[in-house]
Design a protein around this motif. Structure first.
Motif, short mmCIF file in Angstrom:
data_model
loop_
_atom_site.label_atom_id
_atom_site.label_comp_id
_atom_site.label_asym_id
_atom_site.label_seq_id
_atom_site.Cartn_x
_atom_site.Cartn_y
_atom_site.Cartn_z
N GLY A 168 0.96 -1.08 -0.02
CA GLY A 168 -0.40 -0.35 0.53
C GLY A 168 0.87 1.63 -0.22
O GLY A 168 0.08 2.03 -0.43
N LEU A 206 -4.84 -1.19 -1.51
CA LEU A 206 -4.89 -0.88 -0.23
C LEU A 206 -6.14 -0.60 0.04
O LEU A 206 -7.15 -1.48 0.60
CB LEU A 206 -5.34 1.03 -1.29
N SER A 252 -6.66 4.08 2.72
CA SER A 252 -6.23 4.94 1.67
C SER A 252 -7.08 4.70 0.72
O SER A 252 -6.90 5.97 -0.33
CB SER A 252 -5.00 3.99 1.48
N LYS A 302 1.05 4.30 -2.77
CA LYS A 302 1.16 5.92 -1.84
C LYS A 302 1.76 6.69 -2.71
O LYS A 302 2.14 7.74 -3.77
CB LYS A 302 0.74 6.14 -1.15
#
Length: 248
Positions: free
Chosen positions: A138, A165, A169, A142
């Motif tokens: 994840g 995710l 998120s 990002k």
């Protein structure tokens, strides 16, 4: 902002086109969902649009710039988040984002301001100076998103952006998609999560076996998107099931 005309792509030694005669036009301020089963041609289309794959026929224009005639000019208008986190694992998050900012000639003031905004949004501030190879799935997603947005692209392209995710998120990314479009930019993304696509997108395109089955306004659908999708792609699913049964 994105105009694809009679686009075809055939891989080396292939007997058929991976994509054939695809035409599509996206407008500023639009979030567009690109749907299809695995192997239908979504990633092939996206990788051709961002300039990773060469294509056989047709034209791709970004903001009126022909991708083949002026690839650098076209790519400067795009931000891309791949499905495989193709990042430099031996760099820190800060080094990677700065590297991408340098490529797009983003001023130090603008990059710091944008990075701070998205680092806070995605709760990545403490990991920014850590090596990317230490990041979770994840976190890599990002940092790819931050790097893709550091130059505030007119066209933001994402390939399966919500995979892996966590709920927080995922929510933050969806908000980023909406905010980016609200600022007059265009968002083009592929996904298998139909309920998210239905809530986020103004229009969707459905592709099957390299053929665009249609482009649909979500607000004008007379059936749920899931039913439309299954109806237009069910032959492909049935063929896959038949192949499995034969092999067994």
């Amino acid at each position: 902002m994105l105009k694809i005309t009679d686009f075809s792509k055939k891989y080396h030694n292939a007997t058929r086109f991976a994509i054939e005669n695809l035409s599509l036009e996206l407008e500023p301020g639009e979030i567009f969902g690109f749907l299809g089963n695995n192997g239908a041609g979504k990633s092939t289309t996206i990788k051709s649009v961002v300039g990773i794959l060469p294509y056989s026929d047709g034209t791709i224009e970004i903001g009126g710039i022909d991708l083949r005639k002026d690839p650098e000019g076209a790519k400067r208008l795009m931000g891309y988040v791949p499905d495989d986190h193709a990042v430099f694992l031996r760099l820190t998050g800060r080094e990677y984002v700065n590297h991408m900012a340098n490529i797009y000639r983003v001023s130090i003031e603008d990059r710091d301001r944008r990075a701070a905004k998205y680092l806070k949004l995605f709760n990545l501030e403490k990991a920014y100076d850590s090596l990317i190879k230490s990041y979770s799935h994840g976190m890599k997603q990002k940092i790819c998103v931050i790097a893709a947005l550091i130059h505030n692209p007119k066209l933001w392209i994402l390939d399966e952006p919500l995979m892996g995710l966590d709920p927080q998120s995922s929510f933050q990314l969806k908000e980023s998609l909406k905010n980016h479009a609200m600022e007059g930019n265009t968002v083009f993304f592929s996904s298998h999560i139909l309920d998210v696509v239905e809530k986020l997108c103004q229009r969707v395109g459905i592709i099957k076996d390299g053929q665009l089955m249609g482009v649909f306004k979500v607000s004008e659908l007379d059936e749920p998107l899931e039913k439309l999708y299954i109806r237009l792609t069910e032959d492909e699913v049935a063929q896959d099931d038949e192949t499995i049964e034969t092999e067994n």
